[in-house]
Design a protein around this motif. Sequence first.
Motif, PDB file in Angstrom:
ATOM      1  N   LYS A  14      -3.225  30.794 -10.677  1.00  0.00           N
ATOM      2  CA  LYS A  14      -4.433  31.577 -10.419  1.00  0.00           C
ATOM      3  C   LYS A  14      -5.722  30.795 -10.651  1.00  0.00           C
ATOM      4  O   LYS A  14      -6.801  31.296 -10.348  1.00  0.00           O
ATOM      5  CB  LYS A  14      -4.419  32.840 -11.285  1.00  0.00           C
ATOM      6  CG  LYS A  14      -3.291  33.782 -10.883  1.00  0.00           C
ATOM      7  CD  LYS A  14      -3.357  35.104 -11.627  1.00  0.00           C
ATOM      8  CE  LYS A  14      -2.264  36.038 -11.138  1.00  0.00           C
ATOM      9  NZ  LYS A  14      -2.292  37.362 -11.828  1.00  0.00           N
ATOM     10  N   ALA A  15      -5.613  29.589 -11.175  1.00  0.00           N
ATOM     11  CA  ALA A  15      -6.801  28.756 -11.336  1.00  0.00           C
ATOM     12  C   ALA A  15      -7.038  27.869 -10.114  1.00  0.00           C
ATOM     13  O   ALA A  15      -8.062  27.174 -10.038  1.00  0.00           O
ATOM     14  CB  ALA A  15      -6.668  27.888 -12.590  1.00  0.00           C
ATOM     15  N   SER A  16      -6.118  27.897  -9.156  1.00  0.00           N
ATOM     16  CA  SER A  16      -6.221  27.000  -8.000  1.00  0.00           C
ATOM     17  C   SER A  16      -7.189  27.550  -6.960  1.00  0.00           C
ATOM     18  O   SER A  16      -7.424  28.759  -6.857  1.00  0.00           O
ATOM     19  CB  SER A  16      -4.834  26.824  -7.368  1.00  0.00           C
ATOM     20  OG  SER A  16      -4.382  28.050  -6.822  1.00  0.00           O
ATOM     21  N   ARG A  17      -7.732  26.622  -6.164  1.00  0.00           N
ATOM     22  CA  ARG A  17      -8.613  27.005  -5.062  1.00  0.00           C
ATOM     23  C   ARG A  17      -7.826  27.755  -3.994  1.00  0.00           C
ATOM     24  O   ARG A  17      -8.367  28.642  -3.321  1.00  0.00           O
ATOM     25  CB  ARG A  17      -9.266  25.762  -4.477  1.00  0.00           C
ATOM     26  CG  ARG A  17     -10.244  25.068  -5.420  1.00  0.00           C
ATOM     27  CD  ARG A  17     -10.818  23.818  -4.802  1.00  0.00           C
ATOM     28  NE  ARG A  17     -11.568  24.123  -3.588  1.00  0.00           N
ATOM     29  CZ  ARG A  17     -12.122  23.194  -2.797  1.00  0.00           C
ATOM     30  NH1 ARG A  17     -11.974  21.896  -3.089  1.00  0.00           N
ATOM     31  NH2 ARG A  17     -12.805  23.542  -1.720  1.00  0.00           N
ATOM     32  N   ALA A  18      -6.530  27.409  -3.847  1.00  0.00           N
ATOM     33  CA  ALA A  18      -5.697  28.075  -2.849  1.00  0.00           C
ATOM     34  C   ALA A  18      -5.577  29.572  -3.154  1.00  0.00           C
ATOM     35  O   ALA A  18      -5.598  30.402  -2.234  1.00  0.00           O
ATOM     36  CB  ALA A  18      -4.309  27.427  -2.813  1.00  0.00           C
ATOM     37  N   TRP A  19      -5.473  29.927  -4.434  1.00  0.00           N
ATOM     38  CA  TRP A  19      -5.381  31.340  -4.809  1.00  0.00           C
ATOM     39  C   TRP A  19      -6.714  32.066  -4.577  1.00  0.00           C
ATOM     40  O   TRP A  19      -6.724  33.194  -4.096  1.00  0.00           O
ATOM     41  CB  TRP A  19      -4.931  31.475  -6.254  1.00  0.00           C
ATOM     42  CG  TRP A  19      -4.959  32.894  -6.771  1.00  0.00           C
ATOM     43  CD1 TRP A  19      -5.689  33.369  -7.802  1.00  0.00           C
ATOM     44  CD2 TRP A  19      -4.207  34.006  -6.269  1.00  0.00           C
ATOM     45  NE1 TRP A  19      -5.476  34.719  -7.984  1.00  0.00           N
ATOM     46  CE2 TRP A  19      -4.552  35.131  -7.050  1.00  0.00           C
ATOM     47  CE3 TRP A  19      -3.291  34.170  -5.221  1.00  0.00           C
ATOM     48  CZ2 TRP A  19      -4.012  36.401  -6.836  1.00  0.00           C
ATOM     49  CZ3 TRP A  19      -2.753  35.437  -5.004  1.00  0.00           C
ATOM     50  CH2 TRP A  19      -3.115  36.535  -5.803  1.00  0.00           C
ATOM     51  N   GLN A  20      -7.809  31.410  -4.914  1.00  0.00           N
ATOM     52  CA  GLN A  20      -9.118  32.029  -4.675  1.00  0.00           C
ATOM     53  C   GLN A  20      -9.322  32.285  -3.183  1.00  0.00           C
ATOM     54  O   GLN A  20      -9.848  33.328  -2.784  1.00  0.00           O
ATOM     55  CB  GLN A  20     -10.240  31.123  -5.205  1.00  0.00           C
ATOM     56  CG  GLN A  20     -10.089  30.707  -6.672  1.00  0.00           C
ATOM     57  CD  GLN A  20      -9.849  31.881  -7.605  1.00  0.00           C
ATOM     58  OE1 GLN A  20     -10.539  32.893  -7.540  1.00  0.00           O
ATOM     59  NE2 GLN A  20      -8.867  31.741  -8.488  1.00  0.00           N
ATOM     60  N   ARG A  21      -8.883  31.334  -2.364  1.00  0.00           N
ATOM     61  CA  ARG A  21      -9.010  31.495  -0.913  1.00  0.00           C
ATOM     62  C   ARG A  21      -8.076  32.594  -0.420  1.00  0.00           C
ATOM     63  O   ARG A  21      -8.450  33.384   0.443  1.00  0.00           O
ATOM     64  CB  ARG A  21      -8.712  30.170  -0.222  1.00  0.00           C
ATOM     65  CG  ARG A  21      -8.928  30.212   1.295  1.00  0.00           C
ATOM     66  CD  ARG A  21      -8.842  28.818   1.909  1.00  0.00           C
ATOM     67  NE  ARG A  21      -7.559  28.178   1.651  1.00  0.00           N
ATOM     68  CZ  ARG A  21      -7.406  27.105   0.862  1.00  0.00           C
ATOM     69  NH1 ARG A  21      -8.455  26.554   0.261  1.00  0.00           N
ATOM     70  NH2 ARG A  21      -6.206  26.576   0.674  1.00  0.00           N
ATOM     71  N   ALA A  22      -6.860  32.646  -0.943  1.00  0.00           N
ATOM     72  CA  ALA A  22      -5.908  33.679  -0.529  1.00  0.00           C
ATOM     73  C   ALA A  22      -6.440  35.082  -0.849  1.00  0.00           C
ATOM     74  O   ALA A  22      -6.238  36.020  -0.066  1.00  0.00           O
ATOM     75  CB  ALA A  22      -4.558  33.449  -1.218  1.00  0.00           C
ATOM     76  N   LYS A  23      -7.139  35.224  -1.965  1.00  0.00           N
ATOM     77  CA  LYS A  23      -7.716  36.529  -2.309  1.00  0.00           C
ATOM     78  C   LYS A  23      -8.800  36.919  -1.304  1.00  0.00           C
ATOM     79  O   LYS A  23      -8.883  38.091  -0.890  1.00  0.00           O
ATOM     80  CB  LYS A  23      -8.277  36.494  -3.735  1.00  0.00           C
ATOM     81  CG  LYS A  23      -7.213  36.421  -4.813  1.00  0.00           C
ATOM     82  CD  LYS A  23      -7.770  36.805  -6.183  1.00  0.00           C
ATOM     83  CE  LYS A  23      -8.798  35.839  -6.684  1.00  0.00           C
ATOM     84  NZ  LYS A  23      -9.271  36.213  -8.053  1.00  0.00           N
TER      85      LYS A  23
END
Length: 228
Positions: free
Chosen positions: A172-181
Amino acid sequence: MSRKVRSASALSLVATLGVILLGTDGSSAFAQAGQVATVASPAPSQIVAETTVAAVEVPVAPQTKFISQAVVQPVPETPEPVISPMDSQAASLAELVAEQPVPGKLDEQLQCLAGAIYFESKGEPLDGQLAVGRVIVARAESGRFPSSYCGVVYQRSQFSFVRGGRMPAINKASRAWQRAKKIAMIAHDGMWDSPAEGALFFHARYVSPRWKNSMTRLARIDNHIFYR
């Protein structure tokens, strides 16, 4: 001679006493009648006094009660204008994603949607990630699949990343997760049309499932092919 004088004196005395007695009775009767008249007719001074009292008896208004502390009515705050997602003037999906704030804590359903986008397409371009998200939204709305995002994602034998009915841990600290949200919110709100809009199925291009022969192919986006 002296006897006659004494007799006359005696008679005179009796007469005098009778007159006195009669006069006393008469004055006594008059006094009683006068008292009755006095009771029946009040003195003028009494009438004036009663009239004066009646004139003074003016109704008094209820006393006003004062509150010791001032009552302050709060002024309602002016609500901030709500900006509809469709008001965006973004010229591309990349611009739309860039202008979206990163959502905070997601509810369970959006967590499932974002998780599927993350595990199925985090290495894909934005169009590919949005297409995956829109497939899950379309399934939930189709009546042919479970009616919730979590129901669609955890349906048996549908998504390969699900193991034992559970989703793997997310970084959840990754940029990929922020983008997925962000992509999940865009897909959920229908803020951008996917090139594979209306698709209910997809597979990786390096596999060839038998079910694809009965489907209508809609689009190929990077590593995935989408069908309806």
